[in-house]
Every structure is written in C-alpha cells, then in structure tokens.
Design a protein around this motif. Structure first.
Motif, PDB file in Angstrom:
ATOM      1  N   LEU A 160      -6.270   0.932   4.691  1.00 16.97           N
ATOM      2  CA  LEU A 160      -5.594  -0.355   4.877  1.00 16.97           C
ATOM      3  C   LEU A 160      -6.610  -1.452   5.156  1.00 16.97           C
ATOM      4  O   LEU A 160      -7.365  -1.371   6.137  1.00 16.97           O
ATOM      5  CB  LEU A 160      -4.618  -0.272   6.051  1.00 16.97           C
ATOM      6  N   ILE A 163      -4.888   6.721   2.875  1.00 21.93           N
ATOM      7  CA  ILE A 163      -4.659   5.360   2.403  1.00 21.93           C
ATOM      8  C   ILE A 163      -5.479   4.444   3.292  1.00 21.93           C
ATOM      9  O   ILE A 163      -5.308   4.444   4.513  1.00 21.93           O
ATOM     10  CB  ILE A 163      -3.164   4.979   2.485  1.00 21.93           C
ATOM     11  N   GLU A 218       0.834  -1.209   0.000  1.00 22.47           N
ATOM     12  CA  GLU A 218       0.000   0.000   0.000  1.00 22.47           C
ATOM     13  C   GLU A 218       0.866   1.257   0.000  1.00 22.47           C
ATOM     14  O   GLU A 218       0.533   2.251  -0.648  1.00 22.47           O
ATOM     15  CB  GLU A 218      -0.937   0.001   1.214  1.00 22.47           C
TER      16      GLU A 218
END
Length: 399
Positions: A257, A255, A124
């Motif tokens: 996760l 982001i 990621e």
C-alpha cells in the motif's frame, strides 16, 4: 464478487493509557469529533463491500452499536467473544458462520488504524481480487516511514508478491537493517477466502479450530448479534493470527500500500497526527499567552489534553512538577534544552520526550529560532493549578 469486511474490534488498547484502566480502547477514543472505529466503518462504505461483520468482545457491544447507528449502518452482524483470546479466534469465528459461502472473499480489518486515502485503499483491494487461489492469504504491507519496534515486518521474494519472511516487532537496530533491505511494515490487514482460512486453521491449529467451531455452533443469536458459547471459547489459548497461522504456512502473498497509514498506537504517532492537522483545531479562544511564548489547547479528550507550545527565543518555562499528570513532548520545530530531573536533554526534530508524573522538568530555548512542541497531558486532573513551580525567571512563584 463483493468483498465481506470483517472488522476486528476487541483490543484493549493499553499502549496509550497504561495507568488509566478506565480509558476506552483506542478504537473508541474521541480524538476530535471522530474515532478510529468510525473511520474504519467509513472506509467500507463502498459498493465493493457487503454489509460488515464486527468481531468484538461482549463488553464493547453497546459501543459498537452506537457507532453503527451513528454511521447509519443497519445491515450488519456482530460476533461477541466471551473473553479476549487475541486475533486468531477473532478472525476464525466469522469464517465459521454457515451462511457465508466457502468461496467468499473476506477482508480482515483492524478497527484501530487510520487510512485517510479510502479510494486508493479500495482500488488496491479490487486489483488483487482475482489473484486469490487455493490456500492463499494476502497480507498488506506499508513502506516504513522510520524504524519502529511497534510493528512487525515482512520481506517479499525478489520481483514477486510472495512473502519470504516475517519478523515480529524487532528492536530499533534490527528494524533499521530490515528497512535497508526493503522490508515492509505488516499492517495487520489480511484478505483471503473462507475456505482458505478454515483449511489453514484445521491444519495448523486444530484444537483451536475445534473449540472455536463448537463455540459458533452453540452460540446464542439475538437479532444482529451472535453471542459465542463461552465454555468452548474459554478453552482457547490466546494467540495472534500471525503466530497461529502466518508464521507456519507458505501460501502468503502481499499487497503493498502506497498510502498514508498509521495505527496511532504511540504518543509519538498520535502527536505527529495532531501536528499535521493542528489548524483544524485552531479557534479564537484556545490561544493563551505566557511570558515565555504561547500555548494553544488543540483537543481535550477523556483523561488527555493535547496542546501546542511555542517557546520564544530565550524563553524559559518555570522549573516545575505535577502531582496528577504525566506528559509527552513531541518536538516539531527548533532545538530545545530540556531539564528532566538531574538530566539535561537536547532532543532533535521529531524526538519524543516523556515527562513522568512527579518529575522536575523545564523547557529552555537558548537559540533565536522559536521552539514548537506538541504536548500530551495524561491524567484524571488536567488543570493549570497542577503546576508546582520550583524556579521561575519571571517571578511567578508565590511565597
């Protein structure tokens, strides 16, 4: 470009051991042959990363060095704070080191989080490296497993990675509503460039920036350690990075996760971890039989002991109290009836019951299905002799 990992490692970790001041901070606690700081170091053992910088308090220097040696990390820097000032200066001070290039991408990692899916996590990061532009700061979000008042949350704009709003540690009621609307846990992991971090501190926290800069410029360097100058650093008012910067700027991206993540910051999350991994702690010698069922000692740490209790159908522990310890009970199976002083509690699956030191308590299983409980005993004396029985259906009270 490789990523520079900065590990934030200065927290005191008082959420688990509020009374026991001599306990280690959470990141250094041995939970069964491993520590969370050790797991963090292992996470950055990848070609994606440059040698780490550890931002910590001066009193943890020996602990940090011990873990670095154990993980065979010889290339590193340690920045040592003379006093605890929360995460804002801990994040800024590494960015002010002159040897770091202004366009260097930096990943800021708390040292007290458990992320077992290392490869997924690093993928990621790699995927998002080319998305960082001028003034951008990336925050990492986790899909909540349940409502919690222990974490901050944030919302993203519709069909976008841009963050629209932060909410800092709401009540359980508000957290439920946030989750319904798609809010994410704020994992406390950030990624940006050196110049972006400095830009935002200069604009939003100029006084903090100047004191931190003076402290870095006048620091004392010894081998791999950088001792920040105390006179300037001690002028900084304690403030978190979230409050100092994130709540004041608009260039925040995210982001998400999709991994198993926990900060093991509560006894509920810690006992759930031991329940999931309990078979790793099973041995032939740690199982004990009692008239009401069995218990198994899973792990004994400094001032804490983790057990699994299995209470058979119609089994009933003695009505008892303890002089030297408190307990936390995490229900993993069945429907116990718990006496706690003058109350009768009927906790459900995954409920946590706190047994304060000196309180009178008992577990009774009135149903056919066994009751299973993961128990944490907390105190300096953790012995079976610290059971003061008041009533016992098995006749174990000595006159």
């Amino acid at each position: 470009m490789k990523v520079l990992p900065v590990i934030i490692c200065g927290g005191a970790g008082t959420r688990l051991f509020k009374e026991n001041r001599d306990n280690l901070p959470k990141q250094f606690i041995d939970f069964g042959g491993w520590t969370m700081f050790q797991k963090t170091l292992d996470r950055i053992n990848s070609k994606l990363f440059l040698p780490p910088i550890i931002s910590t308090n001066i009193k943890y220097l020996n602990l940090v060095k011990k873990h670095l040696k154990k993980n065979k990390i010889t290339d590193y820097k340690i920045i040592l704070e003379p006093s605890k000032k929360n995460t804002a200066p801990a994040i800024l001070s590494p960015c002010l080191l002159p040897e770091i290039a202004s366009n260097q991408i930096i990943l800021f990692l708390p040292s007290d989080q458990l992320i077992e899916e290392k490869n997924k996590f690093n993928q990621e990061i790699k995927k998002n490296l080319n998305k960082i532009f001028y003034k951008d700061i990336f925050v990492f979000g986790i899909k909540p497993k349940e409502p919690s008042d222990q974490f901050g949350y944030f919302f993203r704009k519709k069909n976008s990675i841009n963050v629209s709003k932060f909410t800092e540690k709401p009540s359980i009621k508000i957290a439920k509503n946030i989750i319904k609307k798609g809010g994410l846990w704020n994992a406390g992991i950030f990624m940006s460039t050196k110049e972006n971090i400095i830009y935002h501190f200069m604009n939003e926290q100029n006084k903090l920036f100047k004191n931190c800069l003076l402290s870095v410029q006048n620091s004392n360097k010894k081998s791999n350690s950088i001792f920040l100058e105390s006179h300037s650093y001690n002028k900084i008012k304690p403030i978190s990075f979230d409050c100092a910067i994130l709540e004041k700027i608009s260039n925040i991206k995210s982001i998400r996760l999709n991994i198993n993540w926990s900060d093991l910051g509560s006894w509920k999350s810690l006992l759930n971890f031991y329940n999931i991994n309990k078979k790793k702690y099973f041995t032939k010698t740690n199982l004990f039989r009692r008239p009401w069922g069995t218990y198994r000692n899973l792990f004994k740490g400094k001032n804490f002991l983790i057990k699994e209790l299995i209470v058979n159908s119609k089994g009933c522990l003695s009505l008892q109290k303890h002089r030297h310890r408190e307990e936390h009970w995490y229900v993993t199976e069945g429907y116990p009836e718990i006496t706690l002083d003058k109350k009768i509690l009927k906790p459900k699956l995954k409920d946590l019951v706190h047994i304060p030191k000196g309180s009178i308590h008992r577990i009774h299983n009135k149903l056919k299905k066994p009751v299973k409980i993961i128990e944490a005993q907390i105190g300096k004396i953790l012995k079976e002799t610290d059971i003061i029985r008041i009533e016992d259906v098995y006749g174990r009270i000595k006159n």
